[in-house]
Design a protein around this motif. Structure first.
Motif, short mmCIF file in Angstrom:
data_model
loop_
_atom_site.label_atom_id
_atom_site.label_comp_id
_atom_site.label_asym_id
_atom_site.label_seq_id
_atom_site.Cartn_x
_atom_site.Cartn_y
_atom_site.Cartn_z
N VAL A 1 49.98 13.88 38.90
CA VAL A 1 49.76 12.64 39.63
C VAL A 1 50.22 12.78 41.06
O VAL A 1 51.03 13.65 41.39
N SER A 2 49.68 11.91 41.91
CA SER A 2 50.02 11.89 43.32
C SER A 2 50.13 10.44 43.75
O SER A 2 49.41 9.58 43.22
N PRO A 3 51.02 10.13 44.68
CA PRO A 3 51.17 8.73 45.09
C PRO A 3 50.04 8.28 46.02
O PRO A 3 49.51 9.07 46.80
N LYS A 4 49.70 6.99 45.92
CA LYS A 4 48.70 6.40 46.81
C LYS A 4 49.30 6.15 48.19
O LYS A 4 48.58 5.93 49.16
N MET A 5 50.62 6.13 48.26
CA MET A 5 51.39 5.90 49.48
C MET A 5 52.75 6.53 49.23
O MET A 5 53.00 7.05 48.16
N GLU A 6 53.64 6.47 50.20
CA GLU A 6 54.99 6.97 49.98
C GLU A 6 55.67 6.09 48.93
O GLU A 6 55.64 4.86 49.03
N VAL A 7 56.23 6.71 47.89
CA VAL A 7 56.84 5.94 46.80
C VAL A 7 58.25 6.45 46.50
O VAL A 7 58.59 7.58 46.83
N ASP B 1 53.99 4.06 30.33
CA ASP B 1 54.10 2.88 29.49
C ASP B 1 53.33 1.76 30.16
O ASP B 1 53.75 1.25 31.20
N ASP B 2 52.19 1.40 29.55
CA ASP B 2 51.35 0.37 30.14
C ASP B 2 52.04 -0.99 30.17
O ASP B 2 51.88 -1.77 31.11
N ALA B 3 52.84 -1.28 29.15
CA ALA B 3 53.48 -2.61 29.06
C ALA B 3 54.45 -2.84 30.22
O ALA B 3 54.49 -3.93 30.79
N SER B 4 55.22 -1.82 30.57
CA SER B 4 56.21 -1.99 31.65
C SER B 4 55.65 -1.60 33.01
O SER B 4 56.19 -1.99 34.04
N GLY B 5 54.59 -0.79 33.02
CA GLY B 5 54.01 -0.36 34.29
C GLY B 5 54.72 0.82 34.92
O GLY B 5 54.58 1.06 36.12
N TRP B 6 55.49 1.59 34.11
CA TRP B 6 56.21 2.74 34.64
C TRP B 6 55.66 4.04 34.09
O TRP B 6 55.16 4.09 32.97
N TYR C 1 61.28 8.37 37.43
CA TYR C 1 60.33 7.32 37.06
C TYR C 1 59.68 6.73 38.30
O TYR C 1 60.31 6.61 39.36
N VAL C 2 58.41 6.36 38.15
CA VAL C 2 57.65 5.81 39.28
C VAL C 2 56.75 4.69 38.75
O VAL C 2 56.30 4.73 37.60
N VAL C 3 56.50 3.69 39.58
CA VAL C 3 55.60 2.60 39.21
C VAL C 3 54.18 3.15 39.09
O VAL C 3 53.67 3.76 40.03
N THR C 4 53.57 2.96 37.93
CA THR C 4 52.27 3.57 37.64
C THR C 4 51.19 3.13 38.63
O THR C 4 50.34 3.93 39.02
N SER C 5 51.22 1.87 39.06
CA SER C 5 50.16 1.39 39.95
C SER C 5 50.21 2.04 41.33
O SER C 5 49.26 1.93 42.10
N TYR C 6 51.31 2.75 41.65
CA TYR C 6 51.44 3.41 42.94
C TYR C 6 50.94 4.85 42.92
O TYR C 6 51.01 5.53 43.94
#
Length: 95
Positions: free
Chosen positions: A28-34, A65-70, A81-86
């Motif tokens: 995975v790669s970030p969409k922005m700096e995370v 984990d889809d429920a938590s978004g991580w 750990y990183v926020v999945t949407s990022y």
């Protein structure tokens, strides 16, 4: 750290939230700096930020984990750990 690992895919945050990751194996790669965090929570603010991942950098994701978004990633020899949407999954070049 306050993290208690129940099994290899379950993490209890310092605030007591239990997150169970679904194992995966992708890049995975970030969409922005995370921020890459020491636990899947922002409750501790900057205290849990281990480092920052820049746009264009890749990391190995080992769970989500889809429920938590991580998402759980391996970076610099650590589990973080990183926020999945990022982030987004990097398509491996086909041979």
């Amino acid at each position: 750290t306050g993290n208690q690992v129940v099994d290899s895919n379950t993490v209890t945050t310092a605030a007591g939230r239990i997150i169970t990751f679904t194992p995966c194996d992708d890049t995975v790669s970030p969409k922005m700096e995370v921020n890459l965090r020491l636990e899947p929570s922002t409750n501790q603010g900057n205290d849990t930020v281990h480092c920052r991942l820049l746009y264009g950098q890749n990391v190995h994701r080992t769970g989500y984990d889809d429920a938590s978004g991580w998402s759980r990633v391996e970076y610099d020899g650590k589990v973080l750990y990183v926020v999945t949407s990022y982030i987004y999954v990097v398509e491996e070049p086909s041979e």
